[in-house]
Write an enzyme that holds these catalytic residues in place. Structure first.
Site, mmCIF file in Angstrom:
data_model
loop_
_atom_site.group_PDB
_atom_site.id
_atom_site.type_symbol
_atom_site.label_atom_id
_atom_site.label_comp_id
_atom_site.label_asym_id
_atom_site.label_seq_id
_atom_site.Cartn_x
_atom_site.Cartn_y
_atom_site.Cartn_z
ATOM 1 N N LYS A 54 0.807 -1.124 -0.125
ATOM 2 C CA LYS A 54 -0.018 -0.036 -0.027
ATOM 3 C C LYS A 54 1.029 1.135 0.057
ATOM 4 O O LYS A 54 0.519 2.225 -0.776
ATOM 5 C CB LYS A 54 -0.844 -0.083 1.146
ATOM 6 C CG LYS A 54 -1.996 -1.067 0.894
ATOM 7 C CD LYS A 54 -2.717 -1.303 2.223
ATOM 8 C CE LYS A 54 -3.640 -2.701 2.137
ATOM 9 N NZ LYS A 54 -4.170 -3.203 3.437
ATOM 10 N N GLN A 98 -4.150 -1.756 10.054
ATOM 11 C CA GLN A 98 -3.822 -3.170 9.368
ATOM 12 C C GLN A 98 -4.504 -4.047 10.365
ATOM 13 O O GLN A 98 -4.115 -4.511 11.391
ATOM 14 C CB GLN A 98 -2.569 -3.336 8.938
ATOM 15 C CG GLN A 98 -2.423 -4.691 8.192
ATOM 16 C CD GLN A 98 -3.073 -4.584 6.798
ATOM 17 O OE1 GLN A 98 -2.823 -3.847 5.935
ATOM 18 N NE2 GLN A 98 -3.587 -5.849 6.369
ATOM 19 N N ASP A 121 -10.885 2.779 4.815
ATOM 20 C CA ASP A 121 -11.147 1.234 4.579
ATOM 21 C C ASP A 121 -12.887 1.247 4.506
ATOM 22 O O ASP A 121 -13.380 0.243 4.213
ATOM 23 C CB ASP A 121 -10.701 0.593 5.697
ATOM 24 C CG ASP A 121 -9.482 -0.321 5.139
ATOM 25 O OD1 ASP A 121 -9.315 -0.630 4.033
ATOM 26 O OD2 ASP A 121 -8.783 -0.431 6.093
#
Ligand code: NAP
Length: 296
Positions: A54, A98, A121
């Site tokens: 990412k 994460q 997200d």
């Protein structure tokens, strides 16, 4: 019938190119480069790989990338304090924590601590709640299911009025995929581990999204002829006959299902590349929201 391939790699490339063009446009107009921060707790090797991917992709598209790695034994308060600090940092447009977090941490509370405007997200309860409500729109949609819908749109699969079956009801894939399909006026059935006659239910689908986490579970006789099949599953299978010592596959038995489906997105090469592309797109959107460039 031989299914037409939905080329996730090519479609994701277009999404990334658009994100890079949007970044260049913002910079040309004097705005700061969009910035994404990753937060990793502990040293899980798979998570380190994902976070690294990412960060590299951000830089490639002209965005800023920041990272924080906290020790595996960090307390809930320490993780939430970092998130709070990042919420207040104007250089940070998107915050990505994460998952999975170490078992002693409450991931729901951590996700809730992220500002909904930086929730790239799309996992914040406010954004998920808006996704579930008629007439409301989330600021961000979770990247993997958003990628599934994007693939269907890109190849012209009509969702309105279609019978859609989503195999899986997880918070990150199955449930938001089902909610997105409802927003697109599909009639949606959500299947899970207690669903009876799974193959019969799947066979009713004009659109089948497989996010079940079971190796090649969806077989040819589960699929209605002509259906669009999106394979979200990602599995690494050890195999000494392969150069790398393993191969990747999905939740769908690709070769046999290709004989009956109308469209099929493979795994690998389908939803996987879309997930990171949609994350980049969401980060650009977060910067546009922060600068008042899009209406929300
Ligand atoms: P998950 O959290 O494990 O959820 C799996 C879902 O499938 C659950 O709802 C579960 O039902 C259901 N299920 C499991 N076994 C079943 C069975 N035998 N029959 C019917 N339903 C069953 O998995 P996930 O995080 O959603 O991920 C699903 C797959 O997508 C995995 O292979 C994962 O690696 C992959 N994935 C790929 C990406 C990408 O970017 N390409 C991103 C995320 C995930 P219950 O709810 O009843 O337990």
């Amino acid at each position: 019938m031989t299914a037409k391939l939905i080329d996730g790699k090519a479609i994701a490339k277009k999404v990334r190119e658009q994100a890079a063009a949007d970044v260049a446009d913002m910079v040309a107009k004097g705005y700061a480069r969009p910035g994404l921060v990753t937060v990793l707790v502990g040293a899980d090797p798979a998570s380190e790989v994902y976070v690294g991917m990412k960060q590299r992709m951000c830089k490639k598209l002209g965005m800023e990338s920041f990272s924080h790695t906290l020790p595996a034994d960090s307390t809930q308060e320490e993780v939430e304090a970092l998130v709070q600090q990042l919420n207040e940092d104007p250089k940070v447009n998107g915050i990505l924590v994460q998952l999975p977090l170490p078992g002693h941490l409450d991931d729901e509370a951590v996700l809730k601590a992220i500002s909904p405007e930086k929730d790239i997200d799309g996992f914040h309860p406010l954004n998920m709640g808006r996704l579930a409500q008629k007439g409301r729109e989330p600021l961000f949609v979770p990247c993997t299911p958003d990628g599934c819908i994007y693939l269907l749109d890109e190849v012209g699969v009509k969702m309105e009025g279609a019978n859609a079956v989503v195999l899986g009801r997880s918070n990150i894939v199955g449930m938001p995929a089902a909610l997105l399909l409802v927003k697109r006026n599909a009639t949606v059935t959500i299947c899970h581990s207690r669903t009876k006659n799974l193959a019969d239910v799947c066979r009713q689908a004009d659109i089948l999204i497989a996010a079940v986490g079971r190796v090649e579970m969806v077989k040819k006789d589960w699929v209605k002829p002509g259906a669009a099949v999106i394979d979200v599953g990602t599995h690494r299978i050890d195999d000494d006959t392969k150069e790398k010592g393993y191969y990747l596959t999905g939740d769908v038995a690709f070769d046999e299902v290709s004989e009956v489906a109308g469209w099929i997105s493979p795994s690998p090469g389908g939803v996987g590349p879309m997930t990171i592309a949609m994350l980049m797109r969401n980060t650009v959107r977060a910067a546009q929201i922060a600068n008042g460039l899009v209406e929300v």
